[in-house]
Design an enzyme around this catalytic site. Structure first.
Site, short mmCIF file in Angstrom:
data_model
loop_
_atom_site.label_atom_id
_atom_site.label_comp_id
_atom_site.label_asym_id
_atom_site.label_seq_id
_atom_site.Cartn_x
_atom_site.Cartn_y
_atom_site.Cartn_z
N CYS A 74 0.76 -1.08 0.07
CA CYS A 74 -0.03 -0.04 -0.13
C CYS A 74 0.90 1.33 0.08
O CYS A 74 1.91 1.38 0.67
CB CYS A 74 -1.06 -0.01 1.23
SG CYS A 74 -2.08 -1.21 0.86
N CYS A 155 -3.32 0.56 -3.44
CA CYS A 155 -4.02 0.90 -2.19
C CYS A 155 -3.38 1.90 -1.57
O CYS A 155 -2.16 2.10 -2.00
CB CYS A 155 -4.36 -0.57 -1.25
SG CYS A 155 -2.89 -1.39 -1.09
#
Ligand code: N1C
Length: 248
Positions: A74, A155
């Site tokens: 992420c 993400c």
């Protein structure tokens, strides 16, 4: 002496055997420390071998992405369009971001061309359809499907490097413009930062019309920011110890 000289001459002028496509695939897979490279290879070739090279749909690679999934950290996804060299030069040194070429399949197939032929079980590396010759060609379908999975996996904050030395930095027909932007999921991606890479005489800036198109294509719930950063600055960040959060 003459015989020895001739034999030596012939031996030295003989070219080393060319590495086959499969050997390149397997060698790069091992370099990446991939496990089960033979399984990955046979799953890969099943997507296109023996088939008309203009009839390979993106779904043909689904089994491949199942045996070698795209992984993501992420906040580290880096997309690019028309800026490949600067992106990779920067990332090789800093490791600040993860691009598609940092995944196993992306690193194995980067810069390669391949296709099959009806009635043959071979992989060909020449005579394959060009990117735009037909939409469903083996290379284009691979990058389309890989980029879909890569963008879906993104993400946190995502970044894209676009080229400020061209009139249309956001190209709706590129993989970034036609696939990745649309696949960014607002449930996972907070913000997209455009790093517009500029040369000494920039051609476009963050108010470029094509970037409005990008904002329109991007899910409204995903934040947007654009920064003009010179190529010199990016290369400097790649060669000095400038932290990942301090380059732009
Ligand atoms: O069409 P593009 O750029 O916008 O595609 C780049 C975009 C990146 O964000 C990547 O995640 O799509 C992904 N991607 C690759 O990772 C990739 N590696 C090599 C797409 N294409 C990729 N290639 C080859 O570069 C591919 O064969 C295609 O022809 C070019 C696309 O480059 P681009 O137009 O600069």
């Amino acid at each position: 002496v003459l015989v020895v000289a001739i034999t030596l001459g012939v031996t030295l002028s003989r070219k080393p055997p060319q590495q086959t496509f499969k050997e390149t695939f397997i060698a790069r897979c091992h370099q990446y420390k991939g496990s089960d490279c033979e399984t990955i290879w046979s799953t890969f070739e099943q997507a296109y071998v023996g088939r008309d090279p203009c009839k390979i749909p993106t779904d043909a690679y689904n089994p491949l992405f199942q045996v070698a999934p795209i992984t993501m950290t992420c906040g580290k996804a880096m997309f690019w369009s028309k800026t490949k060299d600067v992106v990779h030069a920067y990332n090789e040194n800093t490791k600040c971001f993860v691009t598609m070429e940092d995944t196993l399949l992306g690193s194995v197939l980067d810069n390669l061309i391949w296709c099959g032929k009806e009635g043959s079980n071979e992989t060909f590396t020449s005579g394959c359809p060009d990117w735009n010759a037909c939409k469903n060609n083996p290379v284009r379908s691979f990058w389309t499907q890989g980029s879909t999975k890569f963008a879906e996996a993104a993400c946190g904050d995502a970044t894209v490097m676009l080229n400020g030395s061209i009139a249309t930095p956001f190209d709706t027909s590129s993989v970034f413009g036609s696939v990745e932007v649309l696949k960014l999921n607002s449930a996972k991606v907070k913000k997209l930062t455009v790093v517009l890479v500029t040369a000494t005489t920039p051609v476009s800036n963050c108010s470029n019309e094509s970037l409005n198109e990008l904002r329109q294509k991007l899910d409204r719930k995903i934040g947007y920011e654009c920064k003009e950063v010179s190529e010199t600055r990016i290369n400097e960040c790649g060669s000095n110890d400038i932290s990942c959060t301090n380059c732009w």
